[in-house]
Design a protein around this motif. Sequence first.
Motif, PDB file in Angstrom:
ATOM      1  N   ALA A  84      41.167  40.105  45.382  1.00  0.00           N
ATOM      2  CA  ALA A  84      42.506  40.260  44.816  1.00  0.00           C
ATOM      3  C   ALA A  84      42.447  40.822  43.397  1.00  0.00           C
ATOM      4  O   ALA A  84      43.267  41.665  43.013  1.00  0.00           O
ATOM      5  N   VAL A  85      41.491  40.356  42.620  1.00  0.00           N
ATOM      6  CA  VAL A  85      41.343  40.875  41.260  1.00  0.00           C
ATOM      7  C   VAL A  85      41.012  42.361  41.289  1.00  0.00           C
ATOM      8  O   VAL A  85      41.558  43.162  40.503  1.00  0.00           O
ATOM      9  N   GLY A  86      40.128  42.762  42.208  1.00  0.00           N
ATOM     10  CA  GLY A  86      39.797  44.181  42.321  1.00  0.00           C
ATOM     11  C   GLY A  86      41.001  45.024  42.686  1.00  0.00           C
ATOM     12  O   GLY A  86      41.240  46.088  42.089  1.00  0.00           O
ATOM     13  N   ILE A  87      41.798  44.563  43.655  1.00  0.00           N
ATOM     14  CA  ILE A  87      43.014  45.290  44.042  1.00  0.00           C
ATOM     15  C   ILE A  87      43.989  45.359  42.874  1.00  0.00           C
ATOM     16  O   ILE A  87      44.590  46.407  42.591  1.00  0.00           O
ATOM     17  N   GLY A  88      44.145  44.254  42.170  1.00  0.00           N
ATOM     18  CA  GLY A  88      45.067  44.221  41.037  1.00  0.00           C
ATOM     19  C   GLY A  88      44.662  45.170  39.933  1.00  0.00           C
ATOM     20  O   GLY A  88      45.516  45.840  39.322  1.00  0.00           O
ATOM     21  N   MET A  89      43.354  45.256  39.664  1.00  0.00           N
ATOM     22  CA  MET A  89      42.889  46.161  38.617  1.00  0.00           C
ATOM     23  C   MET A  89      43.153  47.621  38.992  1.00  0.00           C
ATOM     24  O   MET A  89      43.531  48.436  38.143  1.00  0.00           O
ATOM     25  N   VAL A  90      42.978  47.942  40.278  1.00  0.00           N
ATOM     26  CA  VAL A  90      43.243  49.306  40.731  1.00  0.00           C
ATOM     27  C   VAL A  90      44.725  49.639  40.602  1.00  0.00           C
ATOM     28  O   VAL A  90      45.110  50.707  40.088  1.00  0.00           O
ATOM     29  N   VAL A  91      45.588  48.722  41.063  1.00  0.00           N
ATOM     30  CA  VAL A  91      47.034  48.964  41.004  1.00  0.00           C
ATOM     31  C   VAL A  91      47.498  49.061  39.557  1.00  0.00           C
ATOM     32  O   VAL A  91      48.328  49.920  39.207  1.00  0.00           O
ATOM     33  N   ALA A  92      46.984  48.193  38.695  1.00  0.00           N
ATOM     34  CA  ALA A  92      47.403  48.213  37.292  1.00  0.00           C
ATOM     35  C   ALA A  92      47.019  49.507  36.594  1.00  0.00           C
ATOM     36  O   ALA A  92      47.665  49.909  35.612  1.00  0.00           O
ATOM     37  N   ALA A  93      45.989  50.165  37.100  1.00  0.00           N
ATOM     38  CA  ALA A  93      45.549  51.410  36.478  1.00  0.00           C
ATOM     39  C   ALA A  93      46.318  52.631  36.968  1.00  0.00           C
ATOM     40  O   ALA A  93      46.154  53.731  36.419  1.00  0.00           O
ATOM     41  N   LEU A  94      47.169  52.459  37.981  1.00  0.00           N
ATOM     42  CA  LEU A  94      47.921  53.592  38.522  1.00  0.00           C
ATOM     43  C   LEU A  94      48.980  54.068  37.531  1.00  0.00           C
ATOM     44  O   LEU A  94      49.536  53.261  36.766  1.00  0.00           O
ATOM     45  N   PRO A  95      49.294  55.353  37.544  1.00  0.00           N
ATOM     46  CA  PRO A  95      50.350  55.873  36.645  1.00  0.00           C
ATOM     47  C   PRO A  95      51.710  55.253  36.975  1.00  0.00           C
ATOM     48  O   PRO A  95      52.043  55.049  38.144  1.00  0.00           O
ATOM     49  N   GLY A  96      52.471  54.951  35.961  1.00  0.00           N
ATOM     50  CA  GLY A  96      53.798  54.387  36.150  1.00  0.00           C
ATOM     51  C   GLY A  96      53.834  52.891  36.352  1.00  0.00           C
ATOM     52  O   GLY A  96      54.914  52.296  36.419  1.00  0.00           O
ATOM     53  N   VAL A  97      52.678  52.263  36.450  1.00  0.00           N
ATOM     54  CA  VAL A  97      52.622  50.801  36.619  1.00  0.00           C
ATOM     55  C   VAL A  97      52.401  50.164  35.261  1.00  0.00           C
ATOM     56  O   VAL A  97      51.446  50.498  34.547  1.00  0.00           O
ATOM     57  N   ASP A  98      53.280  49.242  34.910  1.00  0.00           N
ATOM     58  CA  ASP A  98      53.201  48.589  33.600  1.00  0.00           C
ATOM     59  C   ASP A  98      53.317  47.082  33.780  1.00  0.00           C
ATOM     60  O   ASP A  98      54.362  46.485  33.525  1.00  0.00           O
ATOM     61  N   VAL A  99      52.257  46.488  34.272  1.00  0.00           N
ATOM     62  CA  VAL A  99      52.238  45.034  34.444  1.00  0.00           C
ATOM     63  C   VAL A  99      51.370  44.432  33.347  1.00  0.00           C
ATOM     64  O   VAL A  99      50.495  45.110  32.784  1.00  0.00           O
ATOM     65  N   LYS A 100      51.617  43.163  33.043  1.00  0.00           N
ATOM     66  CA  LYS A 100      50.872  42.492  31.976  1.00  0.00           C
ATOM     67  C   LYS A 100      49.431  42.230  32.419  1.00  0.00           C
ATOM     68  O   LYS A 100      49.188  41.793  33.546  1.00  0.00           O
ATOM     69  N   THR A 101      48.488  42.509  31.532  1.00  0.00           N
ATOM     70  CA  THR A 101      47.079  42.226  31.795  1.00  0.00           C
ATOM     71  C   THR A 101      46.550  41.273  30.729  1.00  0.00           C
ATOM     72  O   THR A 101      47.215  40.987  29.741  1.00  0.00           O
ATOM     73  N   LEU A 102      45.341  40.783  30.957  1.00  0.00           N
ATOM     74  CA  LEU A 102      44.748  39.829  30.028  1.00  0.00           C
ATOM     75  C   LEU A 102      44.512  40.443  28.654  1.00  0.00           C
ATOM     76  O   LEU A 102      44.150  41.619  28.552  1.00  0.00           O
ATOM     77  N   GLN A 103      44.721  39.642  27.654  1.00  0.00           N
ATOM     78  CA  GLN A 103      44.388  40.036  26.287  1.00  0.00           C
ATOM     79  C   GLN A 103      43.114  39.274  25.918  1.00  0.00           C
ATOM     80  O   GLN A 103      43.145  38.067  25.694  1.00  0.00           O
ATOM     81  N   VAL A 104      41.995  39.958  25.900  1.00  0.00           N
ATOM     82  CA  VAL A 104      40.710  39.304  25.716  1.00  0.00           C
ATOM     83  C   VAL A 104      40.117  39.703  24.370  1.00  0.00           C
ATOM     84  O   VAL A 104      40.091  40.881  24.017  1.00  0.00           O
ATOM     85  N   GLY A 105      39.645  38.696  23.642  1.00  0.00           N
ATOM     86  CA  GLY A 105      39.000  38.955  22.367  1.00  0.00           C
ATOM     87  C   GLY A 105      37.528  38.624  22.426  1.00  0.00           C
ATOM     88  O   GLY A 105      36.941  38.475  23.504  1.00  0.00           O
ATOM     89  N   ASN A 106      36.931  38.463  21.281  1.00  0.00           N
ATOM     90  CA  ASN A 106      35.516  38.129  21.190  1.00  0.00           C
ATOM     91  C   ASN A 106      35.294  36.676  21.575  1.00  0.00           C
ATOM     92  O   ASN A 106      36.003  35.787  21.108  1.00  0.00           O
ATOM     93  N   LEU A 107      34.291  36.452  22.408  1.00  0.00           N
ATOM     94  CA  LEU A 107      34.044  35.096  22.910  1.00  0.00           C
ATOM     95  C   LEU A 107      33.683  34.137  21.777  1.00  0.00           C
ATOM     96  O   LEU A 107      34.189  33.013  21.708  1.00  0.00           O
ATOM     97  N   LEU A 108      32.820  34.572  20.872  1.00  0.00           N
ATOM     98  CA  LEU A 108      32.379  33.694  19.791  1.00  0.00           C
ATOM     99  C   LEU A 108      33.504  33.434  18.794  1.00  0.00           C
ATOM    100  O   LEU A 108      33.598  32.340  18.220  1.00  0.00           O
ATOM    101  N   ASN A 109      34.365  34.416  18.586  1.00  0.00           N
ATOM    102  CA  ASN A 109      35.473  34.234  17.640  1.00  0.00           C
ATOM    103  C   ASN A 109      36.522  33.259  18.153  1.00  0.00           C
ATOM    104  O   ASN A 109      37.334  32.744  17.383  1.00  0.00           O
ATOM    105  N   SER A 110      36.523  33.025  19.462  1.00  0.00           N
ATOM    106  CA  SER A 110      37.522  32.110  20.029  1.00  0.00           C
ATOM    107  C   SER A 110      37.133  30.649  19.878  1.00  0.00           C
ATOM    108  O   SER A 110      37.944  29.755  20.148  1.00  0.00           O
ATOM    109  N   VAL A 111      35.911  30.380  19.476  1.00  0.00           N
ATOM    110  CA  VAL A 111      35.460  28.994  19.277  1.00  0.00           C
ATOM    111  C   VAL A 111      36.219  28.378  18.112  1.00  0.00           C
ATOM    112  O   VAL A 111      36.307  28.970  17.031  1.00  0.00           O
TER     113      VAL A 111
END
Length: 632
Positions: A278-305
């Motif tokens: 499902a994650v793979g399908i979602g990543m493909v769909v989210a990358a399609l033109p005209g699709v604007d769905v919310k994706t994860l906002q990921v930062g630095n792992l160590l900075n999140s401690v």
Amino acid sequence: MGGPAEGGRSARETVGARGMVGARGTVGNPPGDPGPRPGRAGGGSLGGLIRGAMGSAKGLGGKGAGGTDLGGEVPGGKGLGGKAGAKGDLATDITASLVVFLVALPLCIGVAVASGVPAELGIISGVIGGLVVGAVRGSTLQVSGPAAGLAALVAETVAEVGVAMLGVIVLFAGILQIILGLVRLGRMFQAISVAVVQGMLAGIGVPLMFSQAYPMADAKAPGTALENMAGIPGLLAGVLTNPQAMIATLLGVVTIVLSFVWKKVPGPAGKIPAALVAVGIGMVVAALPGVDVKTLQVGNLLNSVQVPGGSQFAALADGTIITAILTFTVIASAESLFTAAAVDRMHSGPRTRYNTELIAQGAGNTVAGILGALPITAVVARSSANVQAGAKTRLSRTLHGLWLLLFALLLPQVLALIPISVLAGVLVHSGWKLFGPAEFPKMWRQDRGEFAVMTLTMLVIVATALLEGVLFGLAAGIVLAALRMSQTVIRQHVEQDTAKVVMAGNATFLRLPKVIDALEAAAAAGKPRIRLDLTGVTHLDHACRQQVEEFTAQQRGLGLRVELLMPGEAKPAGAASPAFEGPAAAPLPRRTVTTAEEAAAEPPPWPTADAEWFYLDTRPLPEEHARSPLVG
């Protein structure tokens, strides 16, 4: 090495000096059989040398009669195939760890998002669950990490006290878990009613499903479970008018459908975790033109401690924080140990050491608290994936934490491509499994009283909070058990000039109204004598005892003759209970005592307690020795 003459037996017999049924002396050949007697290098009969696992330093890998290798291996043995078996287990464990990693990755991120904290904290907890909890010898195949069952509780706590306080709460919850394990209270959690446990899981699952329906449509949940339920119609109306929200919702729905049906896909593809597909399908769909769905906002792992500071520790005096610590401790411990019991039923390997596992969970939560991460529990989804992948040792659950760490450090940009609606769909499916709708009709058929406890526990959790619901469920379960244990049978009748009351069973305060009615009826009979027979009562609590004694004193004060037989008192002659009447039991047979001289003169045909080793005799035993005292 040779044995005695024909039909003779070795005077030196043992069990287990070198094998399961050992092997130096012999039982000679049957009369008239000139064949070779069994020996270390001989080998004509079943009486050949057997070198077994019990008491053997070489395991089943030793040589049998005639030098035949028995093969195989037991733990610590040196049989043929031992090294190959170890290599096979290593390869299987590494493969299983990769499968668990693929299952855990979307769950760690999804639980973090559902908990209202950065996604990196979920990955950190997953790493700790593997590298810290997984390395401790508590449960061999159980896998730990951030759990969907605690997502709603964490989200509520974070909303109330903030993310900064989460570390302190998790830290002290971990310390309490370690203390509970050290004082050996791990098995205490097994004394909780199954109905309460299932009600708790359902009460966690229902709010989780409704709360994740909102991020599945790229919307924000209103708040409490009841508010989330009430807002569903408005959410659906908004989805129908917003094309991007509809795309996000469809991705979530596809994820839920895949979670249910993907395991039925034949071939190797069906082995891939549904969440990963499902994650793979979602990543493909989210990358399609005209699709604007919310994706994860990921930062630095160590900075999140976020290591807790002095101001956070100072807040420990707050009653809200203490309540949260106790809640996290109870729920996390219960969920981990209930999961351990479920995982033990999935495999035939070593069983869980509950106290050790509780200490391991506490160690994991202590480290997670120091780093300001999410609380850790054992997780059924990851554990079942580990078992199904063929894992044999703790290595698989430990390595999955290493893979999570490497992925987050080396490929964090990949996480930013994952749509939030897909992760929400994964958690909606997890909530459905926690809810377990099939368990309700099953419980109804099995026990309607437990069904009521289960349903009430769920409803109270949904309406209030997790801790209140669990406490209510525990109280309801105790009341139900008390009512069922307080089964008092009371018979009353009048015989000539005596009003008789006979009680049996457990007389507790819960049955006090029934006891009082019986006593008052005996007094109202108008007879000069009253006989109260309580010898059949197995338990008489203080309330009932006091009532009976006060009634007796009152009636005697009125001039009546009251005969009171309390539990444990002997009945008058001729008043024996019918339950104990019947033919006299036959006397037990006496065991014949054999002197040491007699035993030495004629050795028994079976191995004795001081035996060392012996050869198997294939001839049938005489009638009088048909059964050995060693086997009852």
